[in-house]
Scaffold this active site. Structure first.
Site, mmCIF file in Angstrom:
data_model
loop_
_atom_site.group_PDB
_atom_site.id
_atom_site.type_symbol
_atom_site.label_atom_id
_atom_site.label_comp_id
_atom_site.label_asym_id
_atom_site.label_seq_id
_atom_site.Cartn_x
_atom_site.Cartn_y
_atom_site.Cartn_z
ATOM 1 N N ASP A 29 104.918 44.411 -108.827
ATOM 2 C CA ASP A 29 106.319 44.788 -108.747
ATOM 3 C C ASP A 29 106.384 46.183 -108.113
ATOM 4 O OD1 ASP A 29 109.099 44.490 -109.415
ATOM 5 O OD2 ASP A 29 108.795 45.563 -111.274
ATOM 6 N N GLY A 62 99.697 38.250 -118.642
ATOM 7 C CA GLY A 62 100.340 37.475 -117.583
ATOM 8 C C GLY A 62 99.403 36.783 -116.619
ATOM 9 N N LYS A 120 106.159 41.031 -105.230
ATOM 10 C CA LYS A 120 107.583 41.392 -105.135
ATOM 11 C C LYS A 120 107.671 42.632 -104.243
ATOM 12 C CE LYS A 120 110.131 40.803 -109.176
ATOM 13 N NZ LYS A 120 110.722 41.302 -110.454
ATOM 14 N N VAL A 151 111.485 36.940 -112.605
ATOM 15 C CA VAL A 151 110.948 35.582 -112.648
ATOM 16 C C VAL A 151 110.029 35.374 -113.859
ATOM 17 C CG1 VAL A 151 111.153 35.198 -110.158
ATOM 18 C CG2 VAL A 151 109.049 36.211 -111.063
ATOM 19 N N ARG A 209 105.956 31.937 -120.851
ATOM 20 C CA ARG A 209 104.667 31.956 -120.139
ATOM 21 C C ARG A 209 104.136 30.551 -119.877
ATOM 22 N NH1 ARG A 209 102.730 37.296 -120.252
ATOM 23 N NH2 ARG A 209 103.122 38.455 -122.167
HETATM 24 P P1 IMP Z 1 104.505 47.096 -111.779
HETATM 25 O O1 IMP Z 1 103.708 48.189 -112.393
HETATM 26 O O2 IMP Z 1 105.941 47.502 -111.601
HETATM 27 O O3 IMP Z 1 103.935 46.542 -110.505
HETATM 28 O O4 IMP Z 1 104.612 45.966 -112.865
HETATM 29 C C1 IMP Z 1 103.777 44.906 -112.919
HETATM 30 C C2 IMP Z 1 103.920 44.203 -114.257
HETATM 31 O O5 IMP Z 1 105.289 44.115 -114.675
HETATM 32 C C3 IMP Z 1 103.461 42.779 -114.077
HETATM 33 O O6 IMP Z 1 102.087 42.655 -114.343
HETATM 34 C C4 IMP Z 1 104.326 42.030 -115.059
HETATM 35 O O7 IMP Z 1 103.725 42.014 -116.327
HETATM 36 C C5 IMP Z 1 105.607 42.819 -115.121
HETATM 37 N N1 IMP Z 1 106.652 42.245 -114.231
HETATM 38 C C6 IMP Z 1 107.158 42.783 -113.109
HETATM 39 N N2 IMP Z 1 108.093 41.989 -112.544
HETATM 40 C C7 IMP Z 1 108.173 40.904 -113.356
HETATM 41 C C8 IMP Z 1 108.964 39.702 -113.322
HETATM 42 O O8 IMP Z 1 109.791 39.433 -112.416
HETATM 43 N N3 IMP Z 1 108.760 38.820 -114.333
HETATM 44 C C9 IMP Z 1 107.858 39.039 -115.344
HETATM 45 N N4 IMP Z 1 107.105 40.145 -115.418
HETATM 46 C C10 IMP Z 1 107.259 41.068 -114.432
HETATM 47 MG MG MG Z 2 101.246 42.043 -116.274
#
Ligand code: IMP
Ligand code: MG
Length: 181
Positions: A105, A46, A133, A155, A167
């Site tokens: 996230d 990403g 987020k 998103v 992407r």
């Molecule tokens: P976290 O461990 O919950 O912070 O997740 C982070 C990872 O989840 C990011 O690097 C993204 O790959 C994926 N992710 C979280 N939210 C989204 C979103 O709204 N769209 C796309 N990928 C997301």
């Molecule tokens: Mg990621």
């Protein structure tokens, strides 16, 4: 692009807004890391679009490397269980590391990544995420640099995917719920 655009509910940040913001971040990082030769560690997949734009707005010597992690659980919610699929190749001992992420996230994957990198004794670690987020955060984590804040919607675009798709959209948009629900 029509085949991708039709799945988008609303565009949050268009190409020109993104460009302006990434340019600002590049200038800010160039100032903060002047004479520090930082290592930009991009989290695959990403983070690649953001990295490739951001690094071209940075005017200082720097190095780039890549890390790939996989997070288990269902595809739109992070489980926090992270596995390192690809480690960095550069020795970051005593170096200034900047982790480049697409979105923070829950913060669980990033927390794991930071702990993992800090075992190599870098001089500093910073986080630069394109999107933040905040309302989805499960662990307190300090995002040093971010492009934009987003609400708790799913998103896509500018590197962010759903099931590896979208992407290549040049903007950030909210994916229609019917696509992933
Ligand atoms: P976290 O461990 O919950 O912070 O997740 C982070 C990872 O989840 C990011 O690097 C993204 O790959 C994926 N992710 C979280 N939210 C989204 C979103 O709204 N769209 C796309 N990928 C997301
Ligand atoms: Mg990621």
């Amino acid at each position: 692009m029509d085949k991708l655009n039709k799945d988008i509910n609303r565009v949050l940040y268009d190409q020109s807004r993104i460009e302006a913001r990434v340019r600002e971040l590049g200038a800010e990082l160039s100032k903060d890391f002047l004479d520090k030769n930082p290592v930009l560690v991009c989290i695959l997949r990403g983070g690649v679009v953001f990295l490739s734009d951001l690094m071209r707005y940075m005017t200082i010597p720097l190095e780039i490397d890549f890390m790939s992690v996989s997070s288990y659980g269902d595809s739109t919610v992070s489980s926090g269980i992270v596995q390192i699929r690809k480690d960095i190749d550069i020795d970051v001992t005593n170096r200034h590391v900047i982790v480049i992420e697409d979105i923070v996230d829950s913060g669980l994957s990033l927390q794991y990544i930071i702990d993992f990198l800090e075992k190599r004794n870098p001089k500093t670690t910073s986080i630069c995420a394109f999107l933040d987020k905040t309302s989805a955060r499960k662990v307190p984590i300090k995002i040093d640099y971010f492009g934009f804040e987003v609400e708790n919607d799913f998103v896509v675009g500018y590197g962010l995917d759903f099931a590896n798709k979208y992407r290549n959209l040049p903007y950030i948009g909210i994916l229609k719920e019917e696509i992933y629900k």
